[in-house]
Design an enzyme around this catalytic site. Structure first.
Site, PDB file in Angstrom:
ATOM      1  NE  ARG A 135     -27.178  -1.875 -57.811  1.00 24.28           N
ATOM      2  CZ  ARG A 135     -27.241  -2.954 -57.035  1.00 24.28           C
ATOM      3  NH1 ARG A 135     -28.306  -3.176 -56.263  1.00 24.28           N
ATOM      4  NH2 ARG A 135     -26.237  -3.809 -56.988  1.00 24.28           N
ATOM      5  CB  SER A 166     -22.675  -3.138 -61.760  1.00 23.60           C
ATOM      6  OG  SER A 166     -22.438  -4.238 -60.931  1.00 23.60           O
ATOM      7  CD  GLU A 169     -25.314   0.250 -60.445  1.00 24.33           C
ATOM      8  OE1 GLU A 169     -24.320   0.882 -60.035  1.00 24.33           O
ATOM      9  OE2 GLU A 169     -25.546  -0.937 -60.137  1.00 24.33           O
TER      10      GLU A 169
HETATM   11  P1  FAD Z   1     -21.577   9.508 -55.744  1.00 16.51           P
HETATM   12  O1  FAD Z   1     -20.983   8.735 -56.853  1.00 16.51           O
HETATM   13  O2  FAD Z   1     -20.793  10.641 -55.202  1.00 16.51           O
HETATM   14  O3  FAD Z   1     -23.020  10.001 -56.174  1.00 16.51           O
HETATM   15  C1  FAD Z   1     -23.939   9.108 -56.741  1.00 16.51           C
HETATM   16  C2  FAD Z   1     -25.257   9.851 -57.021  1.00 16.51           C
HETATM   17  O4  FAD Z   1     -25.850  10.259 -55.793  1.00 16.51           O
HETATM   18  C3  FAD Z   1     -25.062  11.142 -57.820  1.00 16.51           C
HETATM   19  O5  FAD Z   1     -26.193  11.305 -58.627  1.00 16.51           O
HETATM   20  C4  FAD Z   1     -25.004  12.216 -56.746  1.00 16.51           C
HETATM   21  O6  FAD Z   1     -25.434  13.466 -57.240  1.00 16.51           O
HETATM   22  C5  FAD Z   1     -25.981  11.674 -55.717  1.00 16.51           C
HETATM   23  N1  FAD Z   1     -25.655  12.025 -54.319  1.00 16.51           N
HETATM   24  C6  FAD Z   1     -24.548  11.654 -53.639  1.00 16.51           C
HETATM   25  N2  FAD Z   1     -24.632  12.075 -52.358  1.00 16.51           N
HETATM   26  C7  FAD Z   1     -25.808  12.744 -52.240  1.00 16.51           C
HETATM   27  C8  FAD Z   1     -26.462  13.408 -51.179  1.00 16.51           C
HETATM   28  N3  FAD Z   1     -25.930  13.491 -49.954  1.00 16.51           N
HETATM   29  N4  FAD Z   1     -27.666  13.989 -51.405  1.00 16.51           N
HETATM   30  C9  FAD Z   1     -28.241  13.904 -52.639  1.00 16.51           C
HETATM   31  N5  FAD Z   1     -27.665  13.303 -53.684  1.00 16.51           N
HETATM   32  C10 FAD Z   1     -26.464  12.708 -53.490  1.00 16.51           C
HETATM   33  N6  FAD Z   1     -23.360  -0.150 -55.644  1.00 16.51           N
HETATM   34  C11 FAD Z   1     -24.249  -1.064 -55.187  1.00 16.51           C
HETATM   35  O7  FAD Z   1     -25.450  -0.783 -55.060  1.00 16.51           O
HETATM   36  N7  FAD Z   1     -23.855  -2.334 -54.855  1.00 16.51           N
HETATM   37  C12 FAD Z   1     -22.580  -2.722 -54.951  1.00 16.51           C
HETATM   38  O8  FAD Z   1     -22.263  -3.865 -54.652  1.00 16.51           O
HETATM   39  C13 FAD Z   1     -21.608  -1.780 -55.429  1.00 16.51           C
HETATM   40  N8  FAD Z   1     -20.326  -2.142 -55.577  1.00 16.51           N
HETATM   41  C14 FAD Z   1     -19.425  -1.240 -56.053  1.00 16.51           C
HETATM   42  C15 FAD Z   1     -18.090  -1.649 -56.183  1.00 16.51           C
HETATM   43  C16 FAD Z   1     -17.143  -0.765 -56.649  1.00 16.51           C
HETATM   44  C17 FAD Z   1     -15.716  -1.217 -56.770  1.00 16.51           C
HETATM   45  C18 FAD Z   1     -17.508   0.558 -56.966  1.00 16.51           C
HETATM   46  C19 FAD Z   1     -16.468   1.548 -57.428  1.00 16.51           C
HETATM   47  C20 FAD Z   1     -18.822   0.968 -56.858  1.00 16.51           C
HETATM   48  C21 FAD Z   1     -19.805   0.072 -56.394  1.00 16.51           C
HETATM   49  N9  FAD Z   1     -21.151   0.426 -56.254  1.00 16.51           N
HETATM   50  C22 FAD Z   1     -22.061  -0.480 -55.772  1.00 16.51           C
HETATM   51  C23 FAD Z   1     -21.616   1.771 -56.685  1.00 16.51           C
HETATM   52  C24 FAD Z   1     -21.425   2.867 -55.613  1.00 16.51           C
HETATM   53  O9  FAD Z   1     -20.429   2.523 -54.690  1.00 16.51           O
HETATM   54  C25 FAD Z   1     -22.710   3.150 -54.852  1.00 16.51           C
HETATM   55  O10 FAD Z   1     -23.720   3.553 -55.740  1.00 16.51           O
HETATM   56  C26 FAD Z   1     -22.520   4.240 -53.776  1.00 16.51           C
HETATM   57  O11 FAD Z   1     -23.680   4.350 -52.991  1.00 16.51           O
HETATM   58  C27 FAD Z   1     -22.208   5.610 -54.361  1.00 16.51           C
HETATM   59  O12 FAD Z   1     -21.850   6.450 -53.286  1.00 16.51           O
HETATM   60  P2  FAD Z   1     -21.037   7.794 -53.526  1.00 16.51           P
HETATM   61  O13 FAD Z   1     -21.007   8.525 -52.235  1.00 16.51           O
HETATM   62  O14 FAD Z   1     -19.726   7.494 -54.121  1.00 16.51           O
HETATM   63  O15 FAD Z   1     -21.977   8.522 -54.559  1.00 16.51           O
HETATM   64  N1  EPU Z   2     -21.494 -13.560 -64.574  1.00 10.78           N
HETATM   65  C1  EPU Z   2     -20.824 -14.070 -65.664  1.00 10.78           C
HETATM   66  N2  EPU Z   2     -19.788 -13.343 -66.173  1.00 10.78           N
HETATM   67  C2  EPU Z   2     -19.375 -12.180 -65.642  1.00 10.78           C
HETATM   68  C3  EPU Z   2     -20.064 -11.649 -64.524  1.00 10.78           C
HETATM   69  C4  EPU Z   2     -21.136 -12.366 -64.006  1.00 10.78           C
HETATM   70  O1  EPU Z   2     -21.156 -15.121 -66.171  1.00 10.78           O
HETATM   71  O2  EPU Z   2     -18.418 -11.613 -66.168  1.00 10.78           O
HETATM   72  C5  EPU Z   2     -22.620 -14.336 -64.027  1.00 10.78           C
HETATM   73  C6  EPU Z   2     -22.159 -15.415 -63.071  1.00 10.78           C
HETATM   74  O3  EPU Z   2     -22.901 -16.567 -63.334  1.00 10.78           O
HETATM   75  C7  EPU Z   2     -22.585 -14.942 -61.716  1.00 10.78           C
HETATM   76  C8  EPU Z   2     -23.771 -14.038 -62.031  1.00 10.78           C
HETATM   77  O4  EPU Z   2     -23.494 -13.504 -63.324  1.00 10.78           O
HETATM   78  O5  EPU Z   2     -22.928 -15.993 -60.887  1.00 10.78           O
HETATM   79  C9  EPU Z   2     -23.913 -12.895 -61.050  1.00 10.78           C
HETATM   80  O6  EPU Z   2     -22.656 -12.272 -60.900  1.00 10.78           O
HETATM   81  P1  EPU Z   2     -22.250 -11.551 -59.530  1.00 10.78           P
HETATM   82  O7  EPU Z   2     -22.603 -12.396 -58.366  1.00 10.78           O
HETATM   83  O8  EPU Z   2     -20.847 -11.082 -59.652  1.00 10.78           O
HETATM   84  O9  EPU Z   2     -23.239 -10.338 -59.470  1.00 10.78           O
HETATM   85  P2  EPU Z   2     -23.775  -9.316 -60.566  1.00 10.78           P
HETATM   86  O10 EPU Z   2     -25.188  -9.659 -60.838  1.00 10.78           O
HETATM   87  O11 EPU Z   2     -22.855  -9.251 -61.722  1.00 10.78           O
HETATM   88  C10 EPU Z   2     -24.715  -7.694 -58.789  1.00 10.78           C
HETATM   89  C11 EPU Z   2     -24.665  -6.237 -58.500  1.00 10.78           C
HETATM   90  C12 EPU Z   2     -23.396  -5.892 -57.755  1.00 10.78           C
HETATM   91  C13 EPU Z   2     -23.342  -6.677 -56.462  1.00 10.78           C
HETATM   92  C14 EPU Z   2     -23.382  -8.156 -56.806  1.00 10.78           C
HETATM   93  C15 EPU Z   2     -23.440  -9.039 -55.578  1.00 10.78           C
HETATM   94  C16 EPU Z   2     -25.980  -5.131 -60.166  1.00 10.78           C
HETATM   95  C17 EPU Z   2     -25.979  -4.235 -61.348  1.00 10.78           C
HETATM   96  N3  EPU Z   2     -24.793  -5.463 -59.696  1.00 10.78           N
HETATM   97  O12 EPU Z   2     -23.681  -7.972 -59.731  1.00 10.78           O
HETATM   98  O13 EPU Z   2     -23.434  -4.513 -57.450  1.00 10.78           O
HETATM   99  O14 EPU Z   2     -22.190  -6.379 -55.723  1.00 10.78           O
HETATM  100  O15 EPU Z   2     -24.566  -8.442 -57.588  1.00 10.78           O
HETATM  101  O16 EPU Z   2     -24.711  -8.992 -55.032  1.00 10.78           O
HETATM  102  O17 EPU Z   2     -27.029  -5.506 -59.678  1.00 10.78           O
HETATM  103  C18 EPU Z   2     -22.891  -2.348 -58.306  1.00 10.78           C
HETATM  104  O18 EPU Z   2     -24.103  -2.106 -58.292  1.00 10.78           O
HETATM  105  O19 EPU Z   2     -22.046  -1.512 -58.648  1.00 10.78           O
HETATM  106  C19 EPU Z   2     -22.435  -3.676 -57.903  1.00 10.78           C
HETATM  107  C20 EPU Z   2     -21.147  -4.048 -57.960  1.00 10.78           C
END
Ligand code: FAD
Ligand code: EPU
Length: 339
Positions: free
Chosen positions: A165, A239, A335
């Site tokens: 991240r 997250s 994050e």
């Molecule tokens: P924004 O929120 O619009 O911006 C994020 C940051 O990037 C800000 O600092 C912004 O200034 C900067 N930025 C955006 N675009 C540009 C650009 N073109 N040039 C320079 N700077 C820029 N993230 C994960 O890593 N893994 C996941 O599994 C994951 N799951 C998610 C699930 C949900 C339901 C949600 C709501 C979010 C999740 N995220 C996850 C977080 C998020 O989706 C990602 O970080 C995504 O890449 C953000 O994209 P955005 O375009 O919405 O960025």
């Molecule tokens: N867990 C719990 N309780 C909870 C949540 C998680 O016990 O309420 C434990 C479970 O044992 C589970 C483990 O944590 O097996 C891991 O949970 P999960 O697989 O849901 O993944 P995470 O570590 O909570 C990360 C990323 C997610 C990404 C998933 C899948 C970060 C900060 N988050 O979540 O990314 O989608 O793994 O790879 O690393 C995001 O960055 O926004 C995001 C959603």
């Protein structure tokens, strides 16, 4: 044509659905738009915030400056060999639609990253990751424009300092570049990564034993939909905290007290702790305060449960941090980008 608007509600532009106002707001549809914008007084004299899909942002107040929404579009195949392709996607392309486009073309590498909200341009910012893959694994290069000089620059993988991240764009080059496109090296073969346990379990439940790239994507989508809130229905930014990295000593001491602790060993000898588990153990799953809540199905996610303010979400995150520290002596790191 640049259309700089004034006093715009940013609620439709952040997936938390938080009300906040931007003094100025502009959408850029081409690189020329941005180069033109750079020369305007409004740009020169104000703070700037670049946004894509607003899915990793929490507004805790109005933004007194210029919000720049990146709308650059286009997907291009820029090189092809028998084994691989290089695909360049403009920063304003929707991430999930781009992943689906690559799957439709049978290109392999992005399927584990299905259904992540937001735009392509933000994907390198925090080196998005899910289900055993991070974009650094398929990243080829990105193009960006310096936000002051307007100079164009190409960043190769080694220039980006990708980590968990993390990237150089969150640290050394924070706010210094507008990312305009990202290129990915994808495989023409089915080099699937199903190492993340839940994927195999889901594929089994789907009755699939010889998965294709499309099947893996579908499995990831199913898993995500079972625990992550849909931002169209419940405001959130995924997250809210990162999983925590601790030393071997700290891990062993925690393990002796909390046998069930969920952890992963890291190549550097440290351990990563599932922060969702830590938060859940503090009894906070579903905990609500001032309309902000800890998601009941995934404790790492904070939600806008009842039309709350950004401050309410931030205060809840402080509360969670404190509780986790009190119980485990572990300091969680946010994050989400706090504005
Ligand atoms: P924004 O929120 O619009 O911006 C994020 C940051 O990037 C800000 O600092 C912004 O200034 C900067 N930025 C955006 N675009 C540009 C650009 N073109 N040039 C320079 N700077 C820029 N993230 C994960 O890593 N893994 C996941 O599994 C994951 N799951 C998610 C699930 C949900 C339901 C949600 C709501 C979010 C999740 N995220 C996850 C977080 C998020 O989706 C990602 O970080 C995504 O890449 C953000 O994209 P955005 O375009 O919405 O960025
Ligand atoms: N867990 C719990 N309780 C909870 C949540 C998680 O016990 O309420 C434990 C479970 O044992 C589970 C483990 O944590 O097996 C891991 O949970 P999960 O697989 O849901 O993944 P995470 O570590 O909570 C990360 C990323 C997610 C990404 C998933 C899948 C970060 C900060 N988050 O979540 O990314 O989608 O793994 O790879 O690393 C995001 O960055 O926004 C995001 C959603």
């Amino acid at each position: 044509m640049l259309n700089i608007k004034e006093n715009i509600s940013l609620k439709p532009f952040n997936t938390f659905g938080i009300e906040a106002y931007g003094t100025y707001f502009v959408e850029i549809n081409s690189i020329d738009d941005f180069l033109l914008l750079l020369k305007t007084d409004i740009y020169i004299n104000n703070l700037k915030l670049i946004i894509g899909g607003g899915s990793n942002i929490l507004f805790t107040k109005d933004f007194n400056g210029l919000v720049i929404k990146n709308n650059l579009k286009g997907i291009e195949l820029i090189n092809e060999t028998t084994d691989e392709v290089i695909i360049k996607a403009a920063a304003g392309e929707n991430w999930h639609e781009f992943v689906q486009w690559s799957i439709k073309n049978n290109f392999c590498g992005l399927e584990n990253l299905s259904l992540i909200p937001g735009c392509v341009g933000a994907s390198p910012m925090q080196n998005i990751g899910a289900y055993g893959v991070e974009i650094k694994d398929v990243f080829y290069e990105l193009e960006a424009i310096h936000t002051i000089t307007g100079e164009k620059k190409t960043f190769k993988k080694d220039d980006c300092a990708f980590g968990y991240r993390e990237s150089v764009f969150k640290t050394k080059y924070k706010n210094q570049f507008l990312i305009t496109s990202v290129s990915f090296k994808l495989s023409k073969h089915q080099n699937l990564n199903t190492s993340y346990g839940a994927i195999n379990t889901e594929l089994e439940a789907m009755g699939i034993n010889k998965p294709t790239v499309k099947d893996v994507s579908k499995a990831v989508i199913n898993i995500r939909q079972s625990k992550l809130p849909d931002p169209k229905i419940t405001g959130n930014a995924g997250s809210f905290f990162k999983n925590a990295e601790v030393s071997k000593e700290k891990y062993e001491s925690l393990k002796s007290q909390f046998e069930e602790i969920v952890s992963y060993s890291l190549p550097n000898g440290n351990f990563k702790l599932a922060a969702g588990w830590l938060i859940e153990q503090c009894g906070l799953k579903g905990f609500e305060k001032n309309g902000a809540a800890v998601h009941a199905k995934q404790a790492l996610v904070l939600i806008n449960k009842n039309n709350c303010t950004g401050t309410a979400v931030f205060e809840l995150s402080d509360y969670v941090l404190q509780k986790v520290f009190d119980k485990f002596g572990v300091i969680l790191e946010r994050e989400v980008n706090i504005i």
